[in-house]
Structures are given as structure tokens and as C-alpha cells.
Design an enzyme around this catalytic site. Structure first.
Site: not given
Ligand code: AMP
Length: 283
Positions: A38, A42, A152-154, A190-192
Site C-alpha cells: 500500500l 491506495h 483508482g483512475e490510475k 504505483s507498487s511497481r
Molecule cells: P493495486 O493494488 O495496484 O491493484 O491497486 C488497487 C487500487 O488502487 C486500484 O483501484 C488502483 O487503481 C488504485 N491505485 C493504484 N495506484 C493509485 C494512484 N497512484 N492513485 C490513485 N489510485 C491508485
């Protein structure tokens, strides 16, 4: 397992029990699906959820069905203890962290076929990705039964695919999109990003800067030429490969028409790390 303030639940039976208790008291429930590791992006979703509903569930599940065999499932960052500590600072009620065998018990064989929002873009490069995403999101929505779920819109195409699935399959959950949280230099959290070397980290914000320029020019210039120029520029600025830079209709992800809200979406590689980002084209 119960901890002060926050419950960490790993079995569907326990999750259903807590959910039934909440519903009995007419408490609204919000869900924030995540794959853990996270960060502040997130947390923005978590803040929106806790403001909007009486109860907030955060799921932490690295979903194997959305990774292709050659992708980064094994090296995907996992740090559940730190994640739960971060969530403890928020008004989160429950962390839903099932094992893979709880989510996909032996014999599991039913998958969601995503709709038109999944055509092209990510699907051209990760053909099974949205089937895995849609399947796990539908399962999470059925498991938690939230009235609101935050995305997220990401991951803009993912948000569109989820919205379309919920609409098409009559899922009684409102999907709420949350704007992308960025570093000071523009890089989307981003986690990545944890995979990036120092040098790659310096190059990374050029993806956002370049697609922001595309967004500024999209309503008045030839899109094909603009997209091709942006892809060349991203490479010239140090990226190794561009999967796509594309201007689309913000709602359908179909053809962009000036005068309607649009979205510039892009995916590009820095070494072995694939970054995605997107920005709005204002109508
Ligand atoms: P993930 O853990 O990468 O699957 O992301 C979980 C949620 O967090 C998803 O709805 C993503 O779009 C959102 N998310 C990831 N990075 C961001 C960010 N930088 N800003 C807003 N939301 C994010």
C-alpha cells in the site's frame, strides 16, 4: 483473528458473519480492492471510502488469474504486516486477506468475459488480464456485498471495465473512481515503482509529462500523428519500449471525438518494469 480496531479476516465464512452483523444494523459498507504494498494512492481510496460509508473493508489479494505466466506474480511486492499497520491509522474496519486457495478452491472454473471496454489497449499486450481482473472483482463484490466500491483512475481501463461489468451484470454496488495520486515530479504512485533503479526513476515522470502534452493538443491536431510523435518522444527520453499511447473517449474508450471528454492512455517499459498512466482530455 481479531486485533484492536481492525479485523483481519481470511475465511469467507468469517467475512460473511461480520457482513451479516453490519447489514442487520443497516450499516453501509464500502470496499477498497487492492493487491497490497500500500502507498498513498491506495490511502486516497481508503480515505474516500471511510468518509462515504459507516464500514470500510480493504481487500489485500495478489490475484494470480490476472498475471500471465511470464509476468511478475512471484516478484510482486508483498508486505502484509506493514499494510495492516498503515490501515490501522485509518478508520478501516476489516482487512479481507484470503489465501489463493480460499479465493480459488480446487475445481474453480468460472470466469467473467469482460465487455467492450476491455477491447484493445491493455488487452493487446495482456490478453487475459481483464478476464482475471473482472472475475476477482466480481467475486470480491459478491463476498463483501458493499454498497460502494472505490477504484483508482490510475488504472483507467480497469475502472471502465469494472463499471461496465457492474452495469451489465446488475451488481448492486456503486463504483466510484478516484483521481490519480502522483509524486511531486508527476510520476503516478504505483507498487511497481519499487522495481525502478535510481536512473529509471529519474526517467519515469516523462511518461506523465508527454501524455499531458498530448492531452493539451488532442482536440486540435491529428491524433495518429500526435500519438506516434509522443511514442517516439517517450523512447527518446529514455524509455525502452512503448506499448501504446492512445487518445480515447473517456467513457467508452472508443474513438475520441473533440467536444466530448477524452482520455490519453499509455503503457511503456523502463527496463523490465512496465508503467501505465493516463490523463484527461477536457471537453
Ligand atoms: P493495486 O493494488 O495496484 O491493484 O491497486 C488497487 C487500487 O488502487 C486500484 O483501484 C488502483 O487503481 C488504485 N491505485 C493504484 N495506484 C493509485 C494512484 N497512484 N492513485 C490513485 N489510485 C491508485
Amino acid at each position: 483473528m481479531t486485533e484492536p480496531g481492525i479485523k483481519v479476516v481470511r475465511s469467507l465464512r468469517d467475512l460473511r458473519q461480520v457482513g451479516a452483523e453490519w447489514r442487520k444494523n443497516y450499516e453501509t459498507v464500502a470496499l477498497v480492492p487492492t493487491m497490497g504494498a500500500l502507498h498513498d494512492g491506495h490511502m486516497a481510496l481508503v480515505d474516500k471510502a471511510t468518509q462515504a460509508a459507516r464500514r470500510t473493508v480493504v481487500s489485500i489479494f495478489v490475484n494470480p488469474t490476472q498475471f500471465a505466466p511470464h509476468e511478475d506474480l512471484d516478484r510482486y511486492p508483498r508486505n502484509e504486516a506493514a499494510d495492516i499497520d498503515r490501515l490501522r491509522e485509518k478508520r478501516v474496519d476489516l482487512v479481507w486477506a484470503p489465501a489463493v486457495s480460499e479465493m480459488y478452491p480446487e475445481g474453480f472454473s468460472t470466469y467473467v468475459a469482460p465487455g467492450s471496454a476491455a477491447l484493445g489497449l491493455e488487452t493487446d499486450f495482456r490478453p487475459h488480464f481483464f478476464q482475471g481482473v473482472a472475475t476477482v472483482v466480481l467475486k470480491l463484490l459478491n463476498q463483501v456485498a458493499p454498497s460502494l466500491a472505490f477504484f483508482g483512475e490510475k488504472d483507467y481501463q480497469q475502472l471502465c471495465v469494472v463499471r461496465q461489468m457492474v452495469r451489465d451484470l446488475d451488481v448492486p454496488t456503486e463504483i466510484i473512481g478516484v483521481p490519480t495520486i502522483r509524486e511531486k515530479d508527476g510520476l503516478a504512485l504505483s507498487s511497481r515503482n519499487a522495481y525502478l533503479s535510481r536512473q529509471e526513476r529519474e526517467i519515469a515522470p516523462h511518461l506523465y509529462r508527454t501524455i499531458s502534452e498530448v492531452a493539451d493538443r488532442a482536440s486540435s491536431e491529428d491524433l495518429g500523428a500526435l500519438e506516434a510523435e509522443a511514442a517516439r518522444k517517450i523512447i527518446a527520453l529514455g524509455f525502452d519500449k512503448v506499448d501504446y499511447v492512445s487518445v480515447r473517449d473517456a467513457e467508452t474508450l472508443g474513438e475520441f471525438k473533440p467536444g466530448r471528454p477524452g482520455r490519453v492512455l499509455a503503457a511503456a517499459w523502463l527496463g523490465s518494469t512496465r508503467l501505465i498512466d493516463n490523463v484527461p482530455v477536457l471537453a
